[in-house]
Design an enzyme around this catalytic site. Sequence first.
Site, PDB file in Angstrom:
ATOM      1  N   ASP A  26      -2.673   8.355  -3.019  1.00 19.63           N
ATOM      2  CA  ASP A  26      -3.897   8.967  -3.036  1.00 19.63           C
ATOM      3  C   ASP A  26      -4.280   9.397  -1.650  1.00 19.63           C
ATOM      4  O   ASP A  26      -3.709   9.121  -0.676  1.00 19.63           O
ATOM      5  CB  ASP A  26      -4.716   7.770  -3.564  1.00 19.63           C
ATOM      6  CG  ASP A  26      -4.921   6.677  -2.550  1.00 19.63           C
ATOM      7  OD1 ASP A  26      -4.126   6.215  -1.956  1.00 19.63           O
ATOM      8  OD2 ASP A  26      -6.178   6.012  -2.558  1.00 19.63           O
ATOM      9  N   GLN A  82     -11.236   6.646  -6.535  1.00 19.42           N
ATOM     10  CA  GLN A  82     -11.749   7.170  -5.205  1.00 19.42           C
ATOM     11  C   GLN A  82     -13.185   7.837  -5.798  1.00 19.42           C
ATOM     12  O   GLN A  82     -13.741   7.491  -6.718  1.00 19.42           O
ATOM     13  CB  GLN A  82     -10.669   8.325  -4.557  1.00 19.42           C
ATOM     14  CG  GLN A  82      -9.376   7.745  -4.161  1.00 19.42           C
ATOM     15  CD  GLN A  82      -9.828   6.964  -2.690  1.00 19.42           C
ATOM     16  OE1 GLN A  82     -10.872   7.056  -2.234  1.00 19.42           O
ATOM     17  NE2 GLN A  82      -8.554   5.978  -2.263  1.00 19.42           N
ATOM     18  N   GLY A 139     -10.971   3.841  -0.702  1.00 19.49           N
ATOM     19  CA  GLY A 139     -11.963   4.551  -0.027  1.00 19.49           C
ATOM     20  C   GLY A 139     -13.387   4.047   0.155  1.00 19.49           C
ATOM     21  O   GLY A 139     -14.428   4.744   0.694  1.00 19.49           O
ATOM     22  N   ASP A 146      -7.770  -7.603   0.527  1.00 13.13           N
ATOM     23  CA  ASP A 146      -7.070  -7.526   1.887  1.00 13.13           C
ATOM     24  C   ASP A 146      -7.677  -6.864   2.790  1.00 13.13           C
ATOM     25  O   ASP A 146      -8.724  -6.137   2.655  1.00 13.13           O
ATOM     26  CB  ASP A 146      -5.588  -6.596   1.757  1.00 13.13           C
ATOM     27  CG  ASP A 146      -5.922  -5.318   1.816  1.00 13.13           C
ATOM     28  OD1 ASP A 146      -5.618  -4.945   2.732  1.00 13.13           O
ATOM     29  OD2 ASP A 146      -6.199  -4.646   0.944  1.00 13.13           O
ATOM     30  N   TYR A 152      -3.478   5.865   3.237  1.00 11.86           N
ATOM     31  CA  TYR A 152      -4.371   5.601   4.051  1.00 11.86           C
ATOM     32  C   TYR A 152      -3.926   5.914   5.597  1.00 11.86           C
ATOM     33  O   TYR A 152      -4.567   6.638   6.569  1.00 11.86           O
ATOM     34  CB  TYR A 152      -4.871   4.248   3.966  1.00 11.86           C
ATOM     35  CG  TYR A 152      -5.910   4.119   5.250  1.00 11.86           C
ATOM     36  CD1 TYR A 152      -7.409   4.376   5.217  1.00 11.86           C
ATOM     37  CD2 TYR A 152      -5.888   3.234   6.290  1.00 11.86           C
ATOM     38  CE1 TYR A 152      -8.451   4.140   5.991  1.00 11.86           C
ATOM     39  CE2 TYR A 152      -6.717   3.101   7.258  1.00 11.86           C
ATOM     40  CZ  TYR A 152      -7.945   3.317   7.108  1.00 11.86           C
ATOM     41  OH  TYR A 152      -9.003   2.973   8.193  1.00 11.86           O
ATOM     42  N   GLY A 204       0.613   3.658   1.679  1.00 12.15           N
ATOM     43  CA  GLY A 204       0.886   4.398   3.021  1.00 12.15           C
ATOM     44  C   GLY A 204      -0.083   5.832   3.130  1.00 12.15           C
ATOM     45  O   GLY A 204      -0.374   6.519   4.227  1.00 12.15           O
ATOM     46  N   ASP A 255       0.737  -1.189  -0.120  1.00 13.15           N
ATOM     47  CA  ASP A 255      -0.031   0.123  -0.019  1.00 13.15           C
ATOM     48  C   ASP A 255       0.902   1.279   0.009  1.00 13.15           C
ATOM     49  O   ASP A 255       2.018   1.066   0.217  1.00 13.15           O
ATOM     50  CB  ASP A 255      -0.780  -0.031   1.266  1.00 13.15           C
ATOM     51  CG  ASP A 255      -1.787   0.947   1.259  1.00 13.15           C
ATOM     52  OD1 ASP A 255      -2.035   1.818   0.349  1.00 13.15           O
ATOM     53  OD2 ASP A 255      -2.732   1.097   2.412  1.00 13.15           O
TER      54      ASP A 255
END
Length: 394
Positions: A164, A212, A239, A289, A114, A112, A110
């Site tokens: 994002d 998103q 999201g 996931d 989030y 990062g 990922d």
Amino acid sequence: MQAEPVNMQDVPLGRLKVMKFTLEKKDLQTKARVGRVETDHGTIQTPIFMPVGTAGTVKAVHQRELKEDIKAQIILGNTYHLYLRPGLDVLEKAGGLHQFNGWDRPILTDSGGYQVFSLAGTRKINEEGVTFKSHIDGSKHIFSPEGVMDIQRTIGADIIMAFDECTPYPCEYGYARKSMEMTHRWLDRCIDRFDSTEGKYGYRQTLFPIVQGSVYKDLRVQSAEFIASRNREGNAIGGLSVGEPAEMMYEMTELVTDILPTEKPRYLMGVGTPANILECIALGVDMFDCVMPTRNARNGMLFTSEGIINIRNEKWKEDFSPIDPAIGNYASSFYSKAYLRHLTISKEILAAQIASIHNLAFYLWLVGQAREHILLGDFGVWKDQMVKKVSTRL
């Protein structure tokens, strides 16, 4: 059969293939699909669940258990956490995350985003990127689209995610629109940086963009069309599963999967419960996931082929039957519910290990069963039955 990992030593980078996705079969009654993702570290059979190894470890689980007992085909790492600890110098000296943690199958990281955006009060967002303070020592750091691509090059995952902004729920329309538009601008910067650099460890990496748009239909359509237009090897949906009702998540997911290209794998990030996964497989999602199987395991919640167990409950105190023999996992067949309850109540470390291995094995068993039933042609009927079962509290 799981493909053997490729030996990358002395292989010229130009001879290695970019990730390939083969769509093997579509279900006739639903939008479910069976496919195959080929990477330089092996093949992933879809639909697939990916255990989350945030800081370079799937909590309480050895790599051998991941491969042999849980039968994981790909695991996750997290850019934010790995960047802070152990740090890029250590990872690069080790030869990347695969060499560092000993996992020789595919890895996805990922971006990062989030984690950074969840640091409310300690981060600032602008067009350039995000300035934030480490949750470890309060030190100041900057994540930009270019920087996150460089970090993920150093970590060395097979599949890396674009940087994002993951909007919260609920989220006002105006904020969601501005956030989505910035995510799109950041994506183009990610693509430019990624395409102008090479992997560091002799194998190919693949960049997935992220759709998103919060829970607004027009934004989700606009974002899905933008992401599809960038023509990367796979696409992600972000999201969602951030607090919105399940039916709203399904609605947004279906809207997006109807737009994203059929010939590319679709990854729904952070989802979810067993029922969520089954419903979203039916909507055309290939990859999932979630921290739920391991996090809930450490709190005594077990997911089984017959339903959900709170192993702390008194009713399991003298239940000497195996945890769940149906799924074919060693820990699930060998240990009894009574024994696992005793370990859990006694706060023994082994409780977290057994429960984590079992829950992950169940998730991998579940998507494996989904794959089999898509191939058999009866997925829709089986799915409806299983959703009821796996949602039942025993």
